[in-house]
Design a protein around this motif. Structure first.
Motif, short mmCIF file in Angstrom:
data_model
loop_
_atom_site.label_atom_id
_atom_site.label_comp_id
_atom_site.label_asym_id
_atom_site.label_seq_id
_atom_site.Cartn_x
_atom_site.Cartn_y
_atom_site.Cartn_z
N THR A 1 -53.15 4.47 30.31
CA THR A 1 -52.07 3.81 29.56
C THR A 1 -52.61 3.21 28.27
O THR A 1 -51.96 3.29 27.21
N ARG A 2 -53.78 2.61 28.32
CA ARG A 2 -54.42 2.09 27.11
C ARG A 2 -54.62 3.19 26.07
O ARG A 2 -54.35 3.00 24.88
N ALA A 3 -55.12 4.33 26.51
CA ALA A 3 -55.37 5.44 25.59
C ALA A 3 -54.08 5.92 24.94
O ALA A 3 -54.03 6.19 23.73
N LEU A 4 -53.00 6.01 25.73
CA LEU A 4 -51.72 6.47 25.20
C LEU A 4 -51.13 5.45 24.22
O LEU A 4 -50.53 5.84 23.21
N ILE A 5 -51.29 4.17 24.51
CA ILE A 5 -50.81 3.14 23.58
C ILE A 5 -51.52 3.28 22.24
O ILE A 5 -50.88 3.24 21.18
N ARG A 6 -52.83 3.44 22.27
CA ARG A 6 -53.58 3.58 21.01
C ARG A 6 -53.15 4.84 20.24
O ARG A 6 -53.06 4.82 19.01
N ALA A 7 -52.86 5.91 20.96
CA ALA A 7 -52.40 7.14 20.30
C ALA A 7 -51.05 6.94 19.64
O ALA A 7 -50.81 7.40 18.52
N ALA A 8 -50.16 6.24 20.33
CA ALA A 8 -48.83 5.98 19.77
C ALA A 8 -48.92 5.13 18.50
O ALA A 8 -48.22 5.38 17.52
N ILE A 9 -49.79 4.13 18.53
CA ILE A 9 -50.00 3.30 17.34
C ILE A 9 -50.50 4.15 16.18
O ILE A 9 -50.01 4.05 15.05
N ARG B 1 -42.57 0.80 35.24
CA ARG B 1 -43.58 -0.19 35.61
C ARG B 1 -44.13 -0.93 34.39
O ARG B 1 -45.26 -0.71 33.95
N PRO B 2 -43.35 -1.86 33.84
CA PRO B 2 -43.84 -2.67 32.72
C PRO B 2 -45.02 -3.55 33.09
O PRO B 2 -45.76 -4.00 32.22
N ASP B 3 -45.21 -3.81 34.40
CA ASP B 3 -46.36 -4.62 34.81
C ASP B 3 -47.68 -3.90 34.50
O ASP B 3 -48.63 -4.52 34.01
N ILE B 4 -47.73 -2.60 34.74
CA ILE B 4 -48.93 -1.82 34.42
C ILE B 4 -49.11 -1.76 32.91
O ILE B 4 -50.21 -1.95 32.39
N TYR B 5 -48.00 -1.51 32.21
CA TYR B 5 -48.06 -1.47 30.74
C TYR B 5 -48.61 -2.77 30.18
O TYR B 5 -49.46 -2.77 29.28
N ALA B 6 -48.11 -3.89 30.69
CA ALA B 6 -48.53 -5.19 30.17
C ALA B 6 -50.02 -5.43 30.39
O ALA B 6 -50.71 -5.97 29.52
N GLN B 7 -50.54 -5.02 31.56
CA GLN B 7 -51.98 -5.15 31.80
C GLN B 7 -52.78 -4.37 30.76
O GLN B 7 -53.78 -4.86 30.22
N PRO C 1 -43.94 -6.51 22.81
CA PRO C 1 -43.01 -7.56 23.23
C PRO C 1 -43.77 -8.84 23.58
O PRO C 1 -44.99 -8.81 23.79
N ASP C 2 -43.05 -9.93 23.65
CA ASP C 2 -43.63 -11.18 24.12
C ASP C 2 -43.67 -11.10 25.65
O ASP C 2 -42.64 -11.27 26.32
N PHE C 3 -44.83 -10.81 26.18
CA PHE C 3 -44.93 -10.56 27.62
C PHE C 3 -44.58 -11.79 28.46
O PHE C 3 -44.19 -11.66 29.62
#
Length: 472
Positions: A300-308, A406-412, A429-431
């Motif tokens: 999920t971290r890798a995908l977030i960085r790619a989206a950015i 699963r926003p909980d996994i995303y937030a982590q 978002p403001d978690f």
């Protein structure tokens, strides 16, 4: 230590040495942290599964997976990923379920449908929403020729957008009077494309038909004035050209391909049907997430960085992304075809290219956050068209959304990236206060607003579609 140096050092290790580092004693672990940022090693833990295989369909919105691979974001997380195109959405879903794929670029409706048992039964979750917008509805040249006289024109003679299905309705009625079925294509029964095409048709007074799975009828054509059927995305232009269908809803680059080939005209984008609508998700089994929690957060971290990367600096990286996606192992369409929409424009009728800067959004507007309200919208459309045969309480919709999204996994994942200063917290978002429900959304083509906290009231607000108490 710089991330690039960490990456080079970590990648120089053999697979066996990485596993030894992950499983060693406290003393060995203190050495291993030389190769990985301290916070990552101690707080996230090493990936339980390093070698992964992800599936995708040849569409431009698979871009976060391609970029995470090409830019080394997966490797930064200690993940060694193989990426493989799949023949169609059913094959892709089955691959995730049977474990031949560890995860995949999925239709947002697929994890929801599988989890509730519409089609193949399996508990699929998503920790990551892949994009907003990105689809269009295209009609054949002949249908466009019949629609065009009904459409208002601007001063320069070009059609006024958005083009509503109201202008298609006389054409559909003409075909019906001649005893001809009006056939249209979409990519899968639980695809965004199916629901967007149905939404657009119904907003124009054209009934797209009902499903009745409890009676064994999953055609979706009961009472239909336009008959919708499945065609895999890359086959859409050829099917249109053959005359088998008169129009279709699909993701890019297959609308622009029709323009380039001179066989059809995209009449509307999904951005114009529902501004900033959610599109694909990254899907994994619930079992995978439970068995490999560190791996799940890391991917999920890798995908977030790619989206950015895809959206940063006002889409400055898009030309490079288009070059990557045009490779045959990814989307495999011509550079110019993919660039026509992915770099901030969209061509409707040949030569009518207009600015649509948000046609593809990968990170802006919290695009990657898996909102419960997005999941509930898909569920309401399943109920509206009969894929969910019976009434469900509002709580049922909430519970189903929370099983899958699963926003909980995303937030982590996001918080760990923020802590390591790899990303700007302003983009998230403001978690501390985020509920998973977007504010009421009003920018739909039919003027109906959507409040995810009131699913049954939303279903009952439509003129065409099943309502509370209805059953096919």
């Amino acid at each position: 230590m710089q991330v690039s140096l960490i990456k080079r050092t970590w990648n120089s290790l053999t697979k066996a040495s990485k596993k030894r580092a992950a499983l060693a004693s406290v003393a060995a672990l203190s050495i291993a942290t030389m190769f990985v940022p301290q916070a990552t090693a101690e707080e996230l833990g090493y990936p339980e599964k390093e070698e992964l295989k992800f599936g995708f369909i040849k569409l431009t919105d698979m871009a976060p997976i391609a970029i995470a691979y090409e830019k080394g974001y997966f490797e930064d997380e200690g993940l060694y990923v193989t990426i493989e195109a799949q023949a169609n959405w059913k094959v892709l879903l089955n691959g995730v379920i049977d474990g031949s794929l560890d995860g995949a670029h999925m239709l947002a409706g697929q994890p929801l449908a599988a989890t509730m048992g519409f089609g193949t039964k399996a508990h699929i979750i998503t920790p990551f929403s892949m994009d907003l917008n990105g689809n269009g509805i295209t009609v054949s040249n002949e249908i466009w020729k019949q629609m065009k006289p009904n459409i208002p024109k601007m001063a320069d003679g070009r059609p006024v957008h958005p083009i509503k299905a109201d202008y298609l309705k006389p054409v559909v009625e003409k075909y019906a009077s001649e005893g001809k079925p009006f056939n249209m294509g979409m990519v899968f029964p639980v695809s965004t494309h199916n629901y967007e095409l149905r939404y657009w048709l119904a907003a124009g007074g054209i009934h797209p038909g009902y499903y009745a799975p409890h009676k064994g009828d999953v055609s979706g054509q009961i009472d239909a004035e336009a008959l919708l059927s499945v065609t895999p995305p890359p086959q859409m232009p050829a099917t249109l050209e053959a005359g088998t269908i008169y129009g279709y809803c699909v993701g890019e680059p297959w609308n622009q391909q029709a323009v380039f080939k001179g066989i059809g005209v995209p009449v509307i984008t999904d951005y114009e049907i529902w501004k900033d609508n959610p599109e694909k998700v990254f899907g994994i089994t619930a079992e995978f997430a439970e068995k490999y929690p560190n791996t799940t957060i890391r991917l999920t971290r890798a995908l977030i960085r790619a989206a950015i990367w895809l959206d940063e600096n006002n889409n400055a990286n898009r030309p490079e992304a288009v070059k990557i996606l045009s490779q045959s192992n990814y989307v495999g369409a011509d550079y110019d075809v993919i660039a026509n929409s992915m770099t901030g424009t969209f061509e409707y009728e040949k030569g009518d290219k207009r600015d649509v800067p948000d046609f593809n959004v990968f990170f802006r507007y919290n695009a990657t956050y898996p909102y419960y309200s997005d999941a509930i919208w898909y569920l309401t459309q399943m109920r509206r068209w009969g894929q969910i045969a019976d009434d469900k309480s509002d709580d049922w919709y909430f519970d189903m959304a929370k099983k899958v999204y699963r926003p909980d996994i995303y937030a982590q994942a996001a918080k760990s990236l923020i802590k390591e200063k790899l990303v700007d917290p302003a983009g998230f978002p403001d978690f501390a206060t985020e509920t998973g429900f977007k504010p009421e959304q009003k920018e739909f083509i039919d003027g109906v607003s959507y409040d995810g906290t009131k699913p049954n009231a939303y279903i009952d607000s439509f003129k065409i579609g099943l309502k509370t108490g209805d059953k096919i």
